[in-house]
Design a protein around this motif. Structure first.
Motif, PDB file in Angstrom:
ATOM      1  N   THR B 638       0.812  -1.224   0.000  1.00 50.65           N
ATOM      2  CA  THR B 638       0.000   0.000   0.000  1.00 50.65           C
ATOM      3  C   THR B 638       0.845   1.274   0.000  1.00 50.65           C
ATOM      4  OG1 THR B 638      -0.118   0.235   2.412  1.00 50.65           O
ATOM      5  CG2 THR B 638      -1.773  -1.188   1.371  1.00 50.65           C
ATOM      6  N   ILE B 639       2.179   1.119   0.084  1.00 48.04           N
ATOM      7  CA  ILE B 639       3.020   2.330   0.132  1.00 48.04           C
ATOM      8  C   ILE B 639       3.043   2.991  -1.246  1.00 48.04           C
ATOM      9  CG2 ILE B 639       5.321   3.224   0.641  1.00 48.04           C
ATOM     10  CD1 ILE B 639       5.768   0.804   2.433  1.00 48.04           C
ATOM     11  N   GLU B 640       2.780   4.288  -1.294  1.00 43.51           N
ATOM     12  CA  GLU B 640       2.723   5.023  -2.552  1.00 43.51           C
ATOM     13  C   GLU B 640       4.110   5.084  -3.199  1.00 43.51           C
ATOM     14  OE1 GLU B 640       2.125   6.062   0.495  1.00 43.51           O
ATOM     15  OE2 GLU B 640       0.618   7.620   0.596  1.00 43.51           O
ATOM     16  N   ASP B 641       4.147   5.229  -4.531  1.00 41.55           N
ATOM     17  CA  ASP B 641       5.474   5.314  -5.165  1.00 41.55           C
ATOM     18  C   ASP B 641       6.050   6.723  -5.101  1.00 41.55           C
ATOM     19  OD1 ASP B 641       4.077   6.554  -7.120  1.00 41.55           O
ATOM     20  OD2 ASP B 641       4.654   5.219  -8.756  1.00 41.55           O
ATOM     21  N   THR B 642       5.417   7.583  -4.312  1.00 42.98           N
ATOM     22  CA  THR B 642       6.051   8.863  -3.997  1.00 42.98           C
ATOM     23  C   THR B 642       6.764   8.771  -2.652  1.00 42.98           C
ATOM     24  OG1 THR B 642       3.941   9.572  -3.071  1.00 42.98           O
ATOM     25  CG2 THR B 642       4.449  10.309  -5.294  1.00 42.98           C
ATOM     26  N   LEU B 644       8.151   5.229  -1.631  1.00 47.40           N
ATOM     27  CA  LEU B 644       9.110   4.158  -1.883  1.00 47.40           C
ATOM     28  C   LEU B 644       8.927   3.690  -3.316  1.00 47.40           C
ATOM     29  CD1 LEU B 644      11.153   2.025  -0.631  1.00 47.40           C
ATOM     30  CD2 LEU B 644       9.165   0.568  -0.328  1.00 47.40           C
ATOM     31  N   LYS B 645      10.015   3.789  -4.096  1.00 43.46           N
ATOM     32  CA  LYS B 645       9.931   3.359  -5.491  1.00 43.46           C
ATOM     33  C   LYS B 645      11.010   2.307  -5.700  1.00 43.46           C
ATOM     34  CE  LYS B 645       8.709   5.787  -9.666  1.00 43.46           C
ATOM     35  NZ  LYS B 645       8.631   7.123 -10.243  1.00 43.46           N
ATOM     36  N   GLY B 646      10.616   1.076  -5.953  1.00 43.31           N
ATOM     37  CA  GLY B 646      11.591  -0.004  -6.012  1.00 43.31           C
ATOM     38  C   GLY B 646      12.265  -0.103  -4.659  1.00 43.31           C
ATOM     39  N   THR B 647      13.588   0.095  -4.659  1.00 40.47           N
ATOM     40  CA  THR B 647      14.281   0.050  -3.371  1.00 40.47           C
ATOM     41  C   THR B 647      14.686   1.454  -2.898  1.00 40.47           C
ATOM     42  OG1 THR B 647      16.354  -0.295  -4.533  1.00 40.47           O
ATOM     43  CG2 THR B 647      15.206  -2.262  -3.792  1.00 40.47           C
ATOM     44  N   HIS B 648      14.200   2.483  -3.589  1.00 40.99           N
ATOM     45  CA  HIS B 648      14.603   3.852  -3.232  1.00 40.99           C
ATOM     46  C   HIS B 648      13.592   4.566  -2.366  1.00 40.99           C
ATOM     47  CE1 HIS B 648      17.161   3.793  -7.089  1.00 40.99           C
ATOM     48  NE2 HIS B 648      17.923   3.578  -6.047  1.00 40.99           N
ATOM     49  N   SER B 649      14.077   5.155  -1.283  1.00 44.05           N
ATOM     50  CA  SER B 649      13.244   6.054  -0.495  1.00 44.05           C
ATOM     51  C   SER B 649      13.169   7.373  -1.235  1.00 44.05           C
ATOM     52  CB  SER B 649      13.878   6.317   0.868  1.00 44.05           C
ATOM     53  OG  SER B 649      13.450   5.382   1.797  1.00 44.05           O
ATOM     54  N   LEU B 650      11.986   7.987  -1.221  1.00 41.27           N
ATOM     55  CA  LEU B 650      11.870   9.305  -1.842  1.00 41.27           C
ATOM     56  C   LEU B 650      11.873  10.373  -0.761  1.00 41.27           C
ATOM     57  CD1 LEU B 650      10.264   7.287  -3.957  1.00 41.27           C
ATOM     58  CD2 LEU B 650      10.106   9.470  -5.140  1.00 41.27           C
ATOM     59  N   ILE B 651      12.614  11.419  -1.022  1.00 42.78           N
ATOM     60  CA  ILE B 651      12.680  12.501  -0.053  1.00 42.78           C
ATOM     61  C   ILE B 651      11.704  13.592  -0.476  1.00 42.78           C
ATOM     62  CG2 ILE B 651      14.651  13.683  -1.161  1.00 42.78           C
ATOM     63  CD1 ILE B 651      15.238  13.681   2.247  1.00 42.78           C
ATOM     64  N   GLU B 652      10.870  14.023   0.465  1.00 44.13           N
ATOM     65  CA  GLU B 652       9.903  15.075   0.176  1.00 44.13           C
ATOM     66  C   GLU B 652      10.611  16.420   0.263  1.00 44.13           C
ATOM     67  OE1 GLU B 652       6.153  15.592   2.558  1.00 44.13           O
ATOM     68  OE2 GLU B 652       5.896  13.536   1.863  1.00 44.13           O
ATOM     69  N   ILE B 653      10.466  17.221  -0.764  1.00 40.82           N
ATOM     70  CA  ILE B 653      11.203  18.481  -0.786  1.00 40.82           C
ATOM     71  C   ILE B 653      10.376  19.544  -1.510  1.00 40.82           C
ATOM     72  CG2 ILE B 653      12.483  17.681  -2.841  1.00 40.82           C
ATOM     73  CD1 ILE B 653      14.897  19.279  -1.835  1.00 40.82           C
ATOM     74  N   ASN B 654      10.390  20.743  -0.969  1.00 37.59           N
ATOM     75  CA  ASN B 654       9.659  21.854  -1.573  1.00 37.59           C
ATOM     76  C   ASN B 654      10.343  22.275  -2.886  1.00 37.59           C
ATOM     77  OD1 ASN B 654       9.173  24.950  -1.903  1.00 37.59           O
ATOM     78  ND2 ASN B 654       7.569  24.240  -0.509  1.00 37.59           N
ATOM     79  N   VAL B 682      14.486  12.138  -5.404  1.00 37.62           N
ATOM     80  CA  VAL B 682      13.827  13.409  -5.094  1.00 37.62           C
ATOM     81  C   VAL B 682      12.344  13.349  -5.450  1.00 37.62           C
ATOM     82  CG1 VAL B 682      13.718  15.856  -5.737  1.00 37.62           C
ATOM     83  CG2 VAL B 682      15.925  14.752  -5.352  1.00 37.62           C
ATOM     84  N   HIS B 683      11.498  13.738  -4.509  1.00 37.02           N
ATOM     85  CA  HIS B 683      10.079  13.913  -4.813  1.00 37.02           C
ATOM     86  C   HIS B 683       9.682  15.336  -4.433  1.00 37.02           C
ATOM     87  CE1 HIS B 683       5.873  13.529  -5.317  1.00 37.02           C
ATOM     88  NE2 HIS B 683       5.615  13.618  -4.033  1.00 37.02           N
ATOM     89  N   ILE B 684       9.387  16.125  -5.457  1.00 38.09           N
ATOM     90  CA  ILE B 684       9.066  17.532  -5.207  1.00 38.09           C
ATOM     91  C   ILE B 684       7.603  17.653  -4.812  1.00 38.09           C
ATOM     92  CG2 ILE B 684       8.889  19.798  -6.307  1.00 38.09           C
ATOM     93  CD1 ILE B 684      11.449  19.040  -7.820  1.00 38.09           C
ATOM     94  N   ASP B 685       7.357  18.371  -3.713  1.00 35.08           N
ATOM     95  CA  ASP B 685       6.006  18.433  -3.173  1.00 35.08           C
ATOM     96  C   ASP B 685       5.800  19.805  -2.525  1.00 35.08           C
ATOM     97  OD1 ASP B 685       4.093  15.938  -1.380  1.00 35.08           O
ATOM     98  OD2 ASP B 685       3.579  18.015  -1.853  1.00 35.08           O
ATOM     99  N   ASP B 686       4.716  20.465  -2.918  1.00 35.50           N
ATOM    100  CA  ASP B 686       4.405  21.765  -2.315  1.00 35.50           C
ATOM    101  C   ASP B 686       3.948  21.627  -0.873  1.00 35.50           C
ATOM    102  OD1 ASP B 686       4.894  23.646  -4.378  1.00 35.50           O
ATOM    103  OD2 ASP B 686       3.188  22.793  -5.459  1.00 35.50           O
TER     104      ASP B 686
END
Lengths: 224, 742
Positions: B638-642, B644-654, B682-686
């Motif tokens: 159930t973890i979104e691909d924003t 965890l994508k494959g084996t990569h953690s995504l970092i939330e960043i403005n 990198v996951h860009i998020d407002d």
């Protein structure tokens, strides 16, 4: 141009007629051989190959038991308190009478020694078991719909011996689901139990039942 | 007769026609389509008669009641227990996937002894007799050498009786080093101890609250008892109760709140003080409470607030504009049954006492203490007496040695256990080294901050015994594993539910008979005590844990077996006149014990601002279990691909922050903190403030199974522990960090 063509084709016609009288017959004969052989394969050999034959672990006599119980089929095939259907009885029910050998039947002796004494559940082969993707409620049909057991299961209660269980080698299901007739012809309501057979009854009674199964969104009523 | 090519063609045509006129093609097509729907490896629940066993879920501190359906001895579905006072039929996605923990491949099947290098994963199976004998032999040798204090135990046991049993074992053996795994409840307990003078758990009357002011609590992200909080939130929505979420990032809670206020991380206590300033200045406080049931309000607290925390001042530190501060303060004070809560995210890290004291003071100002819709002090339930431990001389000497974690010392008098300060003592070896460690239902290598140094610290211990049911990150480092039953196989009591406002006790009952060669940790401890003999064996007069439980719970056990919980429905908290047992016998806005300290001073993040320009925050989500229990595969799905994508953690960043680092969506970047570094995507998020970046907690396991190991980054590798100056518990809410393009 057209004359030349005509002459050409007439030449070839003549050739075929000359050498092909017998040959046409042979060709037709081969056609018939192919047809006959494959019809035999399709109608006779294939069904034999498709199903494996399995014997029930114990040969059960329904008639004998039916005479001794008071509530007919429901004496052993009953509804549980929560409304679910018990299906084939568990050892616990059989033990109520068969803790020890009662009669002189060889099958009963085998049952008591192999299963009762060793406390092993009998691996009954269920003729009418539907695939796991089918949700079927006995309560809705028997309790609410007032259907007889016979409508779907046939004259099971009048059998003195358990017939051979035929298992489909591809799907693993009982032959009773497709029906004994390989072409799918049926004479009785219980001869086949594919989805069309469910639908047949639900279509007939849809006015009476307001049957959701026959509506457009009905798939998930039975397929969960 | 001449047989030529045409004859064979004709034969083929005939055969084709014959096949087409036979049922073969239609039947084969039908069978093949059925075959594709019924792969033999697709799990199918057993058919047969359903039975239901009621028990308590102990996968988190939520304490939900669950009804487990089974056929014969096979559990097939977990549902919420409809008449349980905590969750009333609800269940979370972790609870729902619990069967994967029971039947999953990551279970330890039998006692194991390490054969290869530590952590190499080479084990040999042992019998229980052999395993107990091996542990007893080691512990005996340590004791005979005269240093029983050098054996430590870390326990996250959810059963109070198991915890007591372990403490008893450590006392009889002669070690003061029995450590527990703390949460935000421990910080609340410290606040109640300091401000009320009572040993009590916080109980939140969420269902009757009329206005919720949440200082970063993940009310819809797993805070407290998650299902109960979710249900309370539904009630708030229906009755138009306002939820104000104060948080630097758009969490689920913030997204579903009525008002989301972004705040500079770590300045929450300042904002609470700013709100208090408006309430005091405008005389919106509950005069009755403040004048009659609180001490030193006018002289100390009022002065402190009015002198230092005007909305304008607070606005500068928190980044929240003063108009908003004034608006919230007025709404909060004027609302019917206002309630302020804290404990960041799920509250897995205890947090800074500055926040807990400030937020509790805010509740006190509006009289939201021990009142409908407020926070209640729910006193600990009395426990049945066990005969006192008769220590032998070795045990007496050993247990008088100082604790390695500094709990209960002059520096941290309120703390019972300070797990976060344990690994530095392990590394320094002072005042004495640890020779053996026991781990019960805890995974310190994964869950403690600065996991690399925890790993190094553990590697210095010559003998580690794990009682884990799973091959978790810490069990993988141990020398011997004595596997516990999992919760669905256990019989044990369960302490209330985190944040529940009535006295409650639950019983975890075996749903299925244990299928593997495992034993209840309580039984293992009793066996161990018996094997050690002497005074230690004498301290355990029970022949099994069940026997111990029967004697401990007495008559209550029968009721518990029937309903699986006992709740005091009519419980009312103490009235203001009798509730406070501080030195002044009143509520203390500034606790006497802290008069010389600065209890409301903010906790600063570790790291130098010039080298590490941004702040890294951990966050919690319902889709990742970050404690001792790792994610079951269903939950990981159930973890979104924003996130965890494959084996990569995504970092939330403005987007603005990303621009300063020259990063674009999907770029790989190296995340560096004073504690370590890790590659992230990198996951860009407002939804996150500029200057702040965030990673989820609970990813990056190195052990367990292929469903969990190697997925994402364990944020604890990047964050250090900051001991709170008051409680000593871990107060780190983030750390300074920088990103560079990888």
């Amino acid at each position: 141009m057209s004359t030349f063509n005509h002459a050409d084709s007439s030449v070839s016609d003549t050739e075929e007629t000359q050498s092909g009288e017998g040959s046409g017959g042979v060709v037709f004969l081969f056609f018939l051989i192919g047809l006959a052989a494959s019809l035999i394969v399709g109608w006779v050999v294939f069904p034999k190959l498709l199903y494996s034959q399995k014997h029930q672990p114990v040969d059960f006599n329904h008639v004998l038991h039916n005479e001794l119980v008071s509530e007919g089929c429901e004496s052993c095939h009953f509804f549980r308190e929560d409304g679910t259907f018990s299906g084939a009885p568990k050892l616990a029910q059989c033990i109520e009478c068969h803790e020890d050998v009662q009669g002189e039947s060889e099958e009963e002796r085998k049952f008591v020694e192999e299963y009762v004494k060793k406390e092993i559940e009998v691996p009954w082969l269920i003729y009418a078991r539907q695939p796991d993707c089918v949700f079927f409620s006995h309560a809705a049909h028997v309790k609410t719909g007032k259907m007889d057991c016979v409508t779907c299961h046939g004259e099971m209660g009048e059998s003195t011996t358990l017939r051979v269980y035929e298992s489909n080698r591809i799907t693993g299901y009982s032959r009773d689901i497709w029906g004994h007739n390989i072409a799918g012809f049926k004479r009785n309501t219980w001869d086949r139990m594919k989805m069309d057979d469910c639908a047949e009854c639900h279509q007939q009674k849809k006015e009476m039942l307001g049957s959701v199964q026959t509506q457009k969104e009905g798939c998930f009523v039975c397929h969960k | 007769m001449k047989i030529d090519r045409r004859c064979f063609l004709s034969l083929g045509v005939g055969a084709g026609a014959g096949i087409a006129l036979s049922p073969l093609p239609w039947k084969i097509t039908d069978d093949l389509s059925i075959w594709t729907q019924n792969w033999s490896w697709t799990p199918v629940p057993a058919t047969g008669e359903f039975t239901t066993v009621n028990t308590i879920c102990t996968l988190c501190p939520g304490g939900c009641g669950i009804s487990v359906k089974k056929v014969d001895n096979r559990a097939i579905k977990i549902e919420g227990m409809t008449d349980h006072p905590v969750n009333g039929g609800g269940i979370c996605s972790l609870g729902l996937s619990g069967l994967q923990l029971l039947y999953g491949p990551t279970r330890i099947k039998t006692p194991l002894k390490r054969t290869g290098e530590r952590g190499s994963g080479q084990w040999t199976a042992l019998s229980w007799d052999q395993a107990i004998a091996e542990v007893a032999e080691k512990l005996n040798a340590i004791r005979t050498s005269g240093s029983p204090q050098s054996v430590a135990c870390i326990s996250g046991a959810t059963s109070p009786t198991v915890s007591r049993l372990i403490d008893r074992f450590m006392a009889a053996y002669g070690s003061p080093n029995s450590l527990s795994v703390p949460t935000f409840i421990d910080s609340y307990r410290a606040a109640l101890q300091l401000m009320h003078g009572v040993a009590a758990n916080p109980g939140f009357d969420l269902e009757h609250a009329g206005y919720i002011l949440s200082f970063g609590s993940g009310l819809l992200d797993g805070w407290g008892s998650p299902v109960r909080t979710f249900k309370a939130n539904s009630g708030w929505k229906k009755s138009k109760v306002k939820l104000v979420q104060i948080e630097p990032r758009l969490s689920r809670t913030a997204a579903k709140a009525d008002v989301w206020i972004t705040i500079n991380p770590g300045t929450e206590s300042d904002l609470a003080m700013g709100i208090a300033h408006v309430i005091i200045k405008e005389s919106l406080f509950k005069a009755d409470f403040v004048q009659n049931y609180a001490s030193n309000f006018n002289e100390q607290f009022r002065k402190l607030i009015l002198d230092n925390f005007s909305p304008e001042t607070v606005s500068k530190t928190t980044g929240v504009d003063s108009a908003s501060i004034i608006m919230i303060a007025r709404e909060f004070a004027k609302a019917k049954n206002p309630l302020a809560v804290c404990g960041r995210g799920q509250g897995n890290i205890p947090g800074g006492m500055n926040e807990f004291l400030a937020v509790h003071a805010l509740n006190a100002l509006v009289g939201a203490i021990n009142r409908e819709g407020g926070i209640w002090a729910v006193a600990d339930m009395p426990v049945s007496d066990w005969p006192a431990v008769q220590q032998d001389s070795t045990a007496t000497t050993g247990s008088r040695r100082p604790r390695l974690d500094n709990a209960g010392t002059q520096a941290f008098p309120v703390a019972m256990s300070l797990l976060n300060q344990f690994s530095s003592a392990l590394i320094s070896g002072k005042p004495y080294p640890v020779q053996a460690l026991l781990m019960v239902e805890s995974n310190p290598v994964f869950t403690l901050a600065d996991s690399e140094s925890t790993r190094n610290a553990l590697n210095k211990i010559p003998f580690i015994v794990s009682f884990s049911s799973f091959m978790d990150d810490s069990a993988a480092l141990s020398d011997l594993i004595l596997p516990n039953h999992v919760y669905l196989e256990r019989m044990e009591d369960v302490a209330s539910a985190a944040g529940f406002n009535r006295p409650l006790i639950g019983l975890c009952q075996p749903v299925v008979t244990p299928g593997l060669d495992t034993r209840h940790v309580g039984d293992a401890v009793i066996l161990l005590a018996q094997a050690l003999g002497g005074a230690i064996a004498d301290a355990f007069p029970w022949d099994s844990f069940e026997n111990c439980l029967e004697e401990t719970l007495g008559d209550q056990l029968e009721t518990l077996k029937e309903k699986s919980f006992v709740v005091d429905e009519g419980f009312q908290p103490d009235s203001w006149a009798t509730a406070f047992h501080t030195p002044s016998q009143k509520f203390e806005f500034i606790p006497t014990a802290l008069a010389s300290k600065k209890p409301f001073a903010p906790i600063n993040p570790e790291g130098d601002a010039s080298a590490f320009p941004v702040i890294l925050l951990p966050y919690d989500t319902m889709r990742i279990s970050s404690g001792f229990i790792g994610n079951p595969p269903f939950l990981t799905k159930t973890i979104e691909d924003t996130v965890l994508k494959g084996t990569h953690s995504l970092i939330e960043i403005n987007p603005k922050t990303a621009q300063t680092f020259g990063l674009k969506e999907g770029n790989m970047a190296m995340l560096q903190t004073p504690k370590g570094q890790a590659p992230v995507q990198v996951h860009i998020d407002d939804g996150i403030m500029p200057g702040v970046i965030a990673l989820p907690r609970g990813l990056g396991h190195v052990a367990y199974d292929s469903y969990l190991a190697g997925k994402g980054v364990n944020i604890n590798r990047l964050i250090g522990s900051v001991p709170d100056p008051v409680s000593g518990l871990d107060a780190a809410w983030g750390i300074r960090a920088k990103l560079s393009k990888a």
